[in-house]
Design an enzyme around this catalytic site. Structure first.
Site, PDB file in Angstrom:
ATOM      1  N   GLY A  37      29.604   4.959  -7.580  1.00 43.69           N
ATOM      2  CA  GLY A  37      28.926   3.755  -8.052  1.00 43.69           C
ATOM      3  C   GLY A  37      27.521   4.053  -8.530  1.00 43.69           C
ATOM      4  N   GLN A  96      22.671  -7.761  -1.977  1.00 45.29           N
ATOM      5  CA  GLN A  96      21.825  -6.617  -1.629  1.00 45.29           C
ATOM      6  C   GLN A  96      22.137  -5.404  -2.485  1.00 45.29           C
ATOM      7  OE1 GLN A  96      22.310  -5.270   2.412  1.00 45.29           O
ATOM      8  NE2 GLN A  96      20.483  -3.969   2.369  1.00 45.29           N
ATOM      9  N   GLU A 143      27.978 -10.156 -10.564  1.00 48.96           N
ATOM     10  CA  GLU A 143      28.708 -11.252  -9.920  1.00 48.96           C
ATOM     11  C   GLU A 143      28.546 -11.049  -8.415  1.00 48.96           C
ATOM     12  OE1 GLU A 143      29.889 -13.723 -11.399  1.00 48.96           O
ATOM     13  OE2 GLU A 143      30.261 -13.105 -13.472  1.00 48.96           O
TER      14      GLU A 143
END
Length: 541
Positions: free
Chosen positions: A260, A279, A298
Site C-alpha cells: 500500500g 487514520q 472513501e
C-alpha cells in the site's frame, strides 16, 4: 572404518526417510485441515481456489512473498493459503501495466466498454460462487454476498453506456475563426486499495469506470480477503484473454502495508483509490498529494437517521434494522446514531428492540440467517470496547451487548440509550453493530447533531412534510455526501456518485460524473481562420 561409515550412512538414510515421512504427515494433516479440501464448499473449486494460491498477478501469476492463511470468521478455520506479492513483483506489475496501457489507451472507448460488458457477464456466471466465497471469507450473509457481486455487474453495465457518452463540451469562442473545446484523456494507471467489508464491489466501482476511461488498474485487496481478490482477478483475466488484450490491463497484489505504501508513493500511479479507516486514509492522501497525484478517499462514516414525529414508522423500523444490523455493522454507511423526536421516542425504541430480538444469527451461508459473524477478532474487540465506553459514559443497554460463545466471531447487535449527543463514544465511529439512540425536540436540533461529527458520509431523514424534506436537502441541512429521505443510510445505488465530506475524504466513485476523477481534462482552442485575434481583445502590435 568402511563398515562404520556404511552403518552411519544407512542410519542417515533411515533418519532422512523418517523425517520426510513425518513432514509428509504434517503437510497432509495441515492440508486436510483446510476448508478448501473439506468438500463442504464446492464453490471454492469452481472458482479455482487451491491449497496454496498465487497472490500476485503481474501479467502472469506469481507470488514470492510470505505465505499467509485466510481464515473464515464463521468458524475460525483456515480456508486456504496465499503466497503474497513482493515489492519486486509490484514493480514488475507496474512496468507491465505501463506497457499494457500503450495498447489499451488506443482501443476505442466503446470497444473498451464492450470488454467491460463481457466482464459483467462473466461475473453473472460466477455470481453465486463468488457471493458464497464472500460469506465464507468476509462473513456476509449470502444475500449480501450475492448483492455485492451484483453491484459490480451493475457498474459494468453502467460503464458500457458511459463508454459512448463521456466527453468534453464544445464552448462558444469569443474570437472569430476559433473553436473552444474540452478534451478528456485517460491518466494512465489506477491503484485501487480496498477494505475487507466490500472487497469486490469497491474494486468494481473503480475498475469498471477507470477501464472504460482508458486506464489500466492495479488491485491491492485487504490482507484478510485475498481469496476474493484472486477469484475476481481470474474471472477478469479470462475475459481479457478471450479478447486478446494484454493481461496487465488489470494486475493484482495481495499483501500488507508495504505494498500500500509503495502504491501511494509511486509516481507511475497517477490515481490512487483508497477505502479504509480515516487514520490510514489521511496518511495515504498526504503521501499521494505530496507527489501531486490524485487520491480518491472513501473513509469512515458516523451516520445518523433522524425520525420526526410525522414519520411513517412502518418504514422506520425495517430501514433502521437493515442499516444498523446489516453486514454486522461493518459498512461505512451503517447507521450508528438514531435521532428520534421525543414524541415518538418510546414507541420507536420498543418496536426496534422487538425487531432486534428477532434477528436470526448464525452461519451466513444459511439462506435463513440475517446476521453473521464479525470479520475478525479485531472487530469483536472494537465492539466490546464501544459497549464498555458507552456504559461508562452513562449509556443503558436496551438490546444485545454480549459476545456469543462458540467458534467464530459472533456478537449480538446492540442498542444503547441514555447518552448525550456529544458523548465521546457517540462522536466516534466504532466499526461494529452498536446503535446509539438519542432524543431530540425538533428538526433544527437534529440536523445540528447530524452535522457535528467529524465524518460526513451518509444520512437519512424520515418525514412526510415537504418543508422538512427540502430543509434537509438544502444548504442548512445535512452536510453529508449522501442525503436520503425515508430510506436507510446504507444500500446506495450505483447510478449516483458515492462518497462523503469532511473526514470521510471527499472522494466520489461509481456513477454520475465520478468518471472525471479517472481522466485529465484539456481545454483546447483551435484557430481555423487566417487571422490571429487575441482573447479579451488584447492588441499586441
Amino acid at each position: 572404518m568402511a563398515a562404520s561409515m556404511l552403518r552411519r550412512s544407512a542410519l542417515f538414510v533411515r533418519s532422512s526417510q523418517n523425517l520426510l515421512a513425518n513432514c509428509s504427515v504434517v503437510h497432509a494433516r495441515y492440508s486436510s485441515g483446510l476448508l478448501v479440501n473439506s468438500g463442504k464448499y464446492p464453490f471454492l473449486q469452481e472458482l479455482g481456489i487451491e491449497e496454496e494460491n498465487h497472490g500476485a498477478f503481474t501479467g502472469k501469476w506469481g507470488g514470492k512473498g510470505e505465505v499467509i492463511t485466510s481464515y473464515s470468521p464463521i468458524n475460525g478455520e483456515p480456508i486456504a493459503t496465499v503466497r503474497q506479492a513482493t515489492l519486486e513483483e509490484y514493480d514488475e506489475g507496474v512496468k507491465n501495466a505501463q506497457e499494457a496501457w500503450q495498447v489499451w489507451a488506443d482501443v476505442p472507448a466503446p470497444q473498451r466498454g464492450e470488454i467491460v460488458r463481457q466482464i459483467g457477464d462473466a461475473l453473472r456466471v460466477k455470481k453465486n460462487a463468488i457471493g458464497q466465497l464472500l460469506s465464507l471469507e468476509v462473513g456476509k450473509i449470502v444475500a449480501e454476498g450475492g448483492g455485492e457481486i451484483q453491484e459490480f455487474i451493475d457498474v459494468c453495465d453502467f460503464a458500457v453506456g458511459l463508454s459512448r457518452m463521456f466527453g468534453g463540451r464544445v464552448l462558444p469562442s469569443e474570437r472569430p475563426g476559433h473553436a473552444l473545446i474540452e478534451q478528456w484523456n485517460p491518466r494512465g494507471h489506477t491503484g485501487i486499495i480496498t477494505a475487507f467489508n466490500f472487497p469486490t464491489a469497491v474494486f468494481g466501482w473503480n475498475a469498471g469506470i477507470t477501464m472504460v476511461c482508458g486506464n489500466t488498474c492495479l488491485w491491492k485487496p485487504a490482507p484478510t480477503t485475498p481469496l476474493c481478490g484472486i477469484a475476481v482477478t481470474k474471472t477478469i483475466q479470462s475475459v481479457l484473454a478471450a479478447n486478446k488484450m494484454p493481461p496487465a490491463v488489470m494486475t493484482l497484489m495481495c499483501g500488507g502495508s508495504d505494498l500500500g505504501d509503495a502504491i501511494a508513493r509511486d509516481e507511475r500511479v497517477p490515481i490512487v483509490s483508497f477505502t479504509g479507516s480515516t487514520q490510514v486514509g489521511q496518511k495515504v492522501g498526504t503521501i499521494v498529494q505530496e507527489r501531486f497525484g490524485r487520491c480518491i478517499l472513501e473513509l469512515g462514516g458516523n451516520n445518523a437517521i433522524i425520525v420526526l414525529e410525522d414519520a411513517d414508522l412502518d418504514l422506520v423500523i425495517p430501514a433502521t434494522l437493515f442499516a444498523s444490523v446489516g453486514t454486522q455493522g461493518q459498512r461505512c454507511t451503517t447507521t450508528r446514531r438514531l435521532i428520534l423526536h421525543k414524541k415518538i421516542y418510546d414507541e420507536v425504541l420498543e418496536k426496534l428492540k422487538k425487531a432486534y430480538s428477532q434477528v436470526r444469527i448464525g452461519d451466513p451461508l444459511d439462506e435463513n440467517i440475517l446476521y453473521g459473524p464479525m470479520h475478525s477478532q479485531q472487530g469483536v474487540d472494537i465492539y466490546k470496547n464501544a459497549i464498555q465506553n458507552a456504559v461508562a459514559q452513562g449509556g443503558k443497554i436496551e438490546a444485545g451487548g454480549k459476545i456469543l460463545d462458540g467458534p467464530g466471531h459472533y456478537v449480538e447487535p446492540t442498542i444503547i440509550s441514555g447518552l448525550s449527543h456529544d458523548s465521546p463514544v457517540v462522536q466516534s465511529e466504532a466499526f461494529a453493530p452498536v446503535l446509539y439512540v438519542l432524543k431530540t425536540s425538533n428538526l433544527e436540533e437534529a440536523i445540528a447533531w447530524n452535522n457535528e461529527v467529524k465524518q460526513g458520509l451518509s444520512s437519512s431523514l424520515f418525514t412526510k412534510n415537504p418543508g422538512n424534506l427540502f430543509r434537509w436537502l438544502g444548504p442548512k441541512g445535512s452536510d453529508c455526501g449522501i442525503v436520503n429521505v425515508n430510506i436507510p443510510t446504507s444500500g446506495a445505488e450505483i447510478g449516483g456518485a458515492f462518497g462523503g465530506e469532511k473526514h470521510t475524504g471527499g472522494g466520489r466513485e461509481s456513477g454520475s460524473d465520478a468518471w472525471k476523477q479517472y481522466m485529465r481534462r484539456a481545454t483546447c482552442t483551435i484557430n481555423y481562420g487566417d487571422d490571429l485575434p487575441l482573447a479579451q481583445g488584447l492588441k499586441f502590435e
